[in-house]
Design a protein around this motif. Structure first.
Motif, PDB file in Angstrom:
ATOM      1  N   ALA A  48       0.838  -1.200   0.000  1.00  0.00           N
ATOM      2  CA  ALA A  48       0.000   0.000   0.000  1.00  0.00           C
ATOM      3  C   ALA A  48       0.874   1.253   0.000  1.00  0.00           C
ATOM      4  CB  ALA A  48      -0.937  -0.004   1.208  1.00  0.00           C
ATOM      5  N   GLN A  49       1.907   1.266   0.824  1.00  0.00           N
ATOM      6  CA  GLN A  49       2.807   2.421   0.888  1.00  0.00           C
ATOM      7  C   GLN A  49       3.556   2.614  -0.431  1.00  0.00           C
ATOM      8  OE1 GLN A  49       5.232   1.844   4.371  1.00  0.00           O
ATOM      9  NE2 GLN A  49       3.572   2.366   5.780  1.00  0.00           N
ATOM     10  N   GLU A  50       3.974   1.510  -1.041  1.00  0.00           N
ATOM     11  CA  GLU A  50       4.687   1.581  -2.316  1.00  0.00           C
ATOM     12  C   GLU A  50       3.770   2.121  -3.417  1.00  0.00           C
ATOM     13  OE1 GLU A  50       7.415  -1.255  -5.225  1.00  0.00           O
ATOM     14  OE2 GLU A  50       6.384  -2.164  -3.520  1.00  0.00           O
ATOM     15  N   MET A  51       2.531   1.653  -3.440  1.00  0.00           N
ATOM     16  CA  MET A  51       1.586   2.116  -4.458  1.00  0.00           C
ATOM     17  C   MET A  51       1.248   3.590  -4.240  1.00  0.00           C
ATOM     18  SD  MET A  51      -1.964   0.358  -5.664  1.00  0.00           S
ATOM     19  CE  MET A  51      -2.928   1.032  -7.004  1.00  0.00           C
ATOM     20  N   GLU A  52       1.017   3.989  -3.001  1.00  0.00           N
ATOM     21  CA  GLU A  52       0.733   5.396  -2.700  1.00  0.00           C
ATOM     22  C   GLU A  52       1.896   6.290  -3.114  1.00  0.00           C
ATOM     23  OE1 GLU A  52      -0.538   6.034   1.346  1.00  0.00           O
ATOM     24  OE2 GLU A  52      -2.244   4.675   1.118  1.00  0.00           O
TER      25      GLU A  52
END
Length: 152
Positions: free
Chosen positions: A130-134
């Protein structure tokens, strides 16, 4: 920087406020937003729908009985990105107001978000994903001249 090529089909369901959404979603803007999120050439259909169609599709394909902002249908035909992105106009508009964003800004973010999903990005697999995609969405959005979509 050379961007991937995109074959785009932009469709609108029949709903009362469709004209307002057509004004925001000019074809050249939609193409630009998606192309900046593509890592390879793509064939993408974008369909803007009402709450009923959005809820029906979400229920049938994700088994969640509510209208969501964007649904991504990825057809995984490498090396071309092939996908349908379905955006629910009333949900997008409501969220834009709640988040203090323009309708254009929120549509741009959701098209980038959906395009990343079509390429295998997933924010529901882990917190790290999720952090990587954000972070990727933020980079793309800032490159397009928009603010970080995850900061108020």
């Amino acid at each position: 920087m050379t961007l991937p090529t995109l074959t785009l089909s932009l469709q609108y369901g029949r709903f009362p406020d469709a004209a307002k959404h057509r004004l925001v979603l000019k074809r050249h803007k939609v193409e630009r937003w998606i192309r900046h999120a593509l890592a390879a050439d793509g064939e993408v259909t974008v369909r803007i729908v009402d709450a009923q169609e959005g809820q029906t599709l979400n229920r049938e394909y994700r088994h969640k009985d509510y209208a969501t902002n964007v649904l991504t249908f990825d057809y995984a035909v490498e090396p071309i990105v092939m996908a349908d992105l379905v955006l629910c106009a009333p949900v997008v508009e409501r969220e834009a107001i709640e988040q203090g964003k323009t309708l254009e800004e929120h549509y741009a973010h959701l098209l980038v978000h959906g395009t990343l999903h079509a390429q295998g990005w997933d924010h529901e697999t882990s917190e790290a994903d999720a952090q990587e995609m954000e972070a990727e969405e933020t980079l793309i959005m800032q490159g397009l001249g928009f603010a970080n979509p995850y900061q108020a």
